[in-house]
Design a protein around this motif. Structure first.
Motif, mmCIF file in Angstrom:
data_model
loop_
_atom_site.group_PDB
_atom_site.id
_atom_site.type_symbol
_atom_site.label_atom_id
_atom_site.label_comp_id
_atom_site.label_asym_id
_atom_site.label_seq_id
_atom_site.Cartn_x
_atom_site.Cartn_y
_atom_site.Cartn_z
ATOM 1 N N GLU A 77 0.807 -1.365 -0.094
ATOM 2 C CA GLU A 77 -0.075 0.065 -0.005
ATOM 3 C C GLU A 77 0.849 1.162 -0.035
ATOM 4 O O GLU A 77 0.793 2.259 -0.821
ATOM 5 C CB GLU A 77 -0.908 0.105 1.249
ATOM 6 C CG GLU A 77 -2.191 -0.987 1.182
ATOM 7 C CD GLU A 77 -2.924 -1.024 2.382
ATOM 8 O OE1 GLU A 77 -2.581 -0.427 3.361
ATOM 9 O OE2 GLU A 77 -4.031 -1.776 2.310
ATOM 10 N N LYS A 78 2.044 1.231 0.640
ATOM 11 C CA LYS A 78 2.876 2.278 0.842
ATOM 12 C C LYS A 78 3.504 2.672 -0.365
ATOM 13 O O LYS A 78 3.794 3.788 -0.745
ATOM 14 C CB LYS A 78 3.759 2.480 2.225
ATOM 15 C CG LYS A 78 3.394 2.236 3.419
ATOM 16 C CD LYS A 78 4.220 1.940 4.435
ATOM 17 C CE LYS A 78 3.635 1.659 5.766
ATOM 18 N NZ LYS A 78 4.939 1.303 6.666
ATOM 19 N N ALA A 79 4.038 1.630 -1.254
ATOM 20 C CA ALA A 79 4.612 1.691 -2.352
ATOM 21 C C ALA A 79 3.615 2.504 -3.623
ATOM 22 O O ALA A 79 4.434 3.047 -4.671
ATOM 23 C CB ALA A 79 4.782 0.324 -3.013
ATOM 24 N N GLN A 80 2.580 2.564 -3.374
ATOM 25 C CA GLN A 80 1.548 3.359 -4.289
ATOM 26 C C GLN A 80 1.882 3.221 -5.893
ATOM 27 O O GLN A 80 2.345 4.135 -6.519
ATOM 28 C CB GLN A 80 1.858 4.825 -3.872
ATOM 29 C CG GLN A 80 1.183 5.101 -2.672
ATOM 30 C CD GLN A 80 1.367 6.487 -2.116
ATOM 31 O OE1 GLN A 80 0.861 7.568 -2.912
ATOM 32 N NE2 GLN A 80 1.951 6.941 -0.899
ATOM 33 N N VAL A 109 -2.244 -8.572 -3.207
ATOM 34 C CA VAL A 109 -2.556 -8.407 -4.537
ATOM 35 C C VAL A 109 -3.403 -7.156 -4.759
ATOM 36 O O VAL A 109 -3.384 -6.374 -5.755
ATOM 37 C CB VAL A 109 -3.256 -9.741 -5.016
ATOM 38 C CG1 VAL A 109 -3.580 -9.384 -6.697
ATOM 39 C CG2 VAL A 109 -2.297 -10.708 -5.274
ATOM 40 N N LYS A 110 -4.512 -7.087 -4.049
ATOM 41 C CA LYS A 110 -5.728 -6.066 -4.268
ATOM 42 C C LYS A 110 -4.627 -4.586 -4.069
ATOM 43 O O LYS A 110 -5.168 -3.550 -4.628
ATOM 44 C CB LYS A 110 -6.723 -6.025 -2.978
ATOM 45 C CG LYS A 110 -7.484 -7.303 -3.370
ATOM 46 C CD LYS A 110 -8.524 -7.163 -2.285
ATOM 47 C CE LYS A 110 -9.485 -8.737 -2.201
ATOM 48 N NZ LYS A 110 -10.531 -8.843 -1.204
ATOM 49 N N ALA A 111 -3.810 -4.604 -3.056
ATOM 50 C CA ALA A 111 -3.243 -3.404 -2.741
ATOM 51 C C ALA A 111 -2.056 -3.160 -3.737
ATOM 52 O O ALA A 111 -1.627 -1.929 -4.070
ATOM 53 C CB ALA A 111 -2.434 -3.509 -1.454
ATOM 54 N N MET A 112 -1.725 -4.126 -4.762
ATOM 55 C CA MET A 112 -0.772 -3.899 -5.853
ATOM 56 C C MET A 112 -1.195 -2.880 -6.655
ATOM 57 O O MET A 112 -0.417 -2.543 -7.391
ATOM 58 C CB MET A 112 -0.322 -5.353 -6.300
ATOM 59 C CG MET A 112 0.639 -5.548 -7.351
ATOM 60 S SD MET A 112 0.910 -7.141 -8.153
ATOM 61 C CE MET A 112 0.969 -7.924 -6.586
ATOM 62 N N GLN A 113 -2.413 -2.821 -7.164
ATOM 63 C CA GLN A 113 -2.909 -2.229 -8.187
ATOM 64 C C GLN A 113 -2.070 -1.134 -9.033
ATOM 65 O O GLN A 113 -1.870 -0.172 -8.410
ATOM 66 C CB GLN A 113 -4.463 -1.644 -7.980
ATOM 67 C CG GLN A 113 -4.893 -1.013 -9.316
ATOM 68 C CD GLN A 113 -6.347 -0.791 -8.691
ATOM 69 O OE1 GLN A 113 -6.809 -0.538 -7.639
ATOM 70 N NE2 GLN A 113 -7.359 -0.158 -9.742
ATOM 71 N N PRO A 114 -1.479 -1.638 -10.066
ATOM 72 C CA PRO A 114 -0.650 -0.621 -10.877
ATOM 73 C C PRO A 114 -1.267 0.318 -11.743
ATOM 74 O O PRO A 114 -2.658 0.134 -11.862
ATOM 75 C CB PRO A 114 0.377 -1.678 -11.663
ATOM 76 C CG PRO A 114 -0.629 -2.901 -11.891
ATOM 77 C CD PRO A 114 -1.623 -2.803 -10.782
#
Length: 288
Positions: A77-80, A109-114
């Motif tokens: 999440e922090k990686a944005q 995976v949900k937080a990965m959203q590129p």
């Protein structure tokens, strides 16, 4: 390192003894190229995945390895990644582990959203489910997708609406027994699905028995994979037959069937029950 605020390129890939990068690199807002594969690090002085949150100028490829730790969701999440519009390629793989389903992979995976500009995506050894990839349909510029060894997938995600997808590789989905119409992602009565797909490869699909296509009533209204030129099956021992929709693809030039005895039997040259459906394809590679 954190004071080099104008640094744009940092290459450390061949520093094989380097354990981790210093945390201060996370403040380099101008950084465009970084070839370091992000891994779980317990050391407080190490650069973590979450520290790239401010690096919105990153370009090219980003690698993230060995996910599956307790705090990986918050780090993701922090990686944005959704703010990194210049990234063209994302490679992610989780801890290689069998046995019981690992909790937390879905949330990672949900937080990965590129960002929707991404052109190539590869995710492997994830214990997540199909639902965690809900954002895949937003990647309108995605040209290559590789999903491998998602051992708890029960059905494939809807990928037919990916309008730029050219290469699709799916492997190691142990629980997938049937590929149905959900794979096509159909939403309208008349549309083209997988409009630019050129190469499709399935491998190590040990439980896969059936591939269901569209109904005959819909076949005149739906166009599927009109540009597909290469189709390959490797290690699909229980798959019985190919859907009729594949036989109608005039662009198909190459069909390969390996380590898939049921298909090999049905499509034997000249004598197989299904041979007449593929005899027109110029390049056939079928194990005897």
């Amino acid at each position: 390192m954190g004071k080099l605020l104008k640094l744009r390129h940092l290459y450390v890939d061949r520093c094989t003894l380097l354990r981790y990068l210093p945390k201060g690199i996370g403040s380099l807002k101008s950084l465009q190229a970084l070839d370091w594969p992000f891994k779980f690090e317990s050391d407080d002085e190490a650069l973590k995945l979450g520290d790239v949150g401010m690096m919105d100028q990153l370009q090219g490829s980003l690698e993230i390895a060995w996910l599956g730790k307790e705090d990986d969701e918050s780090e993701m999440e922090k990686a944005q990644l959704g703010n990194k519009e210049h990234l063209s390629e994302l490679k992610v793989w989780f801890h290689v582990a069998r046995g019981e389903q690992r909790k937390g992979d879905d949330e990672i995976v949900k937080a990965m959203q590129p960002h929707e500009n991404l052109e190539s995506l590869s995710i492997g050894y994830c214990h997540g489910t199909t639902e965690s990839l809900y954002w895949i349909s937003t990647l309108h510029n995605l040209r290559k997708l590789d999903l491998y060894y998602w051992r708890f997938f029960e059905y494939l995600p809807p990928l037919g609406k990916l309008r730029s997808l050219e290469i699709l590789e799916i492997s190691g989905m142990d629980k997938v027994k049937k590929v149905g119409v959900e794979f096509l992602g159909r939403e309208q009565e008349e549309e083209t699905l997988f409009p630019k797909l050129k190469r499709l490869r399935f491998s190590d699909m040990s439980s896969w028995k059936e591939w269901e296509g569209i109904t005959k009533d819909s076949s005149e209204m739906i166009t599927i994979m009109p540009r597909l030129s290469s189709l390959e099956f490797v290690g699909c021992p229980n798959l019985k037959a190919l859907p009729d929709m594949l036989y109608k693809i005039t662009a198909l030039r190459t069909l390969g069937i390996y380590l898939s005895p049921t298909l090999q039997y049905e499509y034997r040259k000249g004598v197989g029950k299904q041979w007449h459906n593929i005899a027109h394809i110029p390049n056939l590679y079928i194990d005897k």
